[in-house]
Every structure is written in C-alpha cells, then in structure tokens.
Design a protein around this motif. Sequence first.
Motif, short mmCIF file in Angstrom:
data_model
loop_
_atom_site.label_atom_id
_atom_site.label_comp_id
_atom_site.label_asym_id
_atom_site.label_seq_id
_atom_site.Cartn_x
_atom_site.Cartn_y
_atom_site.Cartn_z
N SER A 1 0.97 -1.37 -0.30
CA SER A 1 -0.23 -0.20 -0.11
C SER A 1 1.03 1.10 -0.27
CB SER A 1 -0.74 -0.27 1.32
OG SER A 1 -0.13 0.45 2.21
N ARG B 1 -9.24 7.22 5.60
CA ARG B 1 -9.75 6.42 4.33
C ARG B 1 -9.07 6.09 3.96
NH1 ARG B 1 -14.71 6.74 -0.55
NH2 ARG B 1 -15.03 4.01 -0.30
N ASP B 2 -7.65 6.46 3.50
CA ASP B 2 -6.79 6.01 3.34
C ASP B 2 -6.29 4.61 4.39
OD1 ASP B 2 -6.04 7.99 4.04
OD2 ASP B 2 -3.98 7.61 3.36
N ARG C 1 -8.36 2.15 4.73
CA ARG C 1 -9.27 0.79 4.11
C ARG C 1 -7.87 -0.72 4.09
NH1 ARG C 1 -9.66 1.26 -1.67
NH2 ARG C 1 -7.17 2.06 -2.25
N TRP C 2 -6.31 -0.31 4.65
CA TRP C 2 -5.64 -1.34 4.85
C TRP C 2 -5.45 -1.64 5.75
CZ3 TRP C 2 -4.17 -2.45 0.10
CH2 TRP C 2 -4.01 -2.18 -1.63
#
Length: 89
Positions: A7, A21-22, A25-26
């Motif tokens: 990522s 969010r980034d 999400r991961w």
Amino acid sequence: MAVSNWSGVPASELISARRRRDVTRWRNIIYLLAYELTYQSLGQIGDALNRDHSTVWAGVRRAKNFLKTDRELKEAYNHIYSGLRNAVS
C-alpha cells in the motif's frame, strides 16, 4: 509489513489511531488477513494491533465489503494473501 509494502502506508500509520480513509481501508485488510490466516482469536488480533475484538470484527466485515466493489483492492488483497499463505506453508 506485507500490507505496508504493497500500500505504501507506513506500518506505524497502519497501527496508529488515525482514521483517514486511505489508512483505515488498509487496516481493515490487515484484520481480514489476520482473521483468515492465523488461529488467533479476534481479541488476540486486536491486542496485537491495539484494538478491541469488536473493532477487528467490524473491520473484517468492512474489508469483505470493500473487496466486493473495489477491484484494485481485491487484486492487492489476493496478491498479499497468496504471498503470506505461501510463506506460512
């Protein structure tokens, strides 16, 4: 580390309290991988990541939903899963 490498999100960010969010999400992908590839309980996974079991379970469910709609994330998940699965075998 595998999720961080794929990522580009530093491992310290993935276990931090940040809620971007980034990052989340991961982080949810980490929960799903740990849930599927280990014999650890949700509580044990949570302890390792400074979360409680309900947070991990919610993240597992969210990750499964993301994988249904996000092709790029599903490709990443499949690649990471395969790599980790092979490393364990």
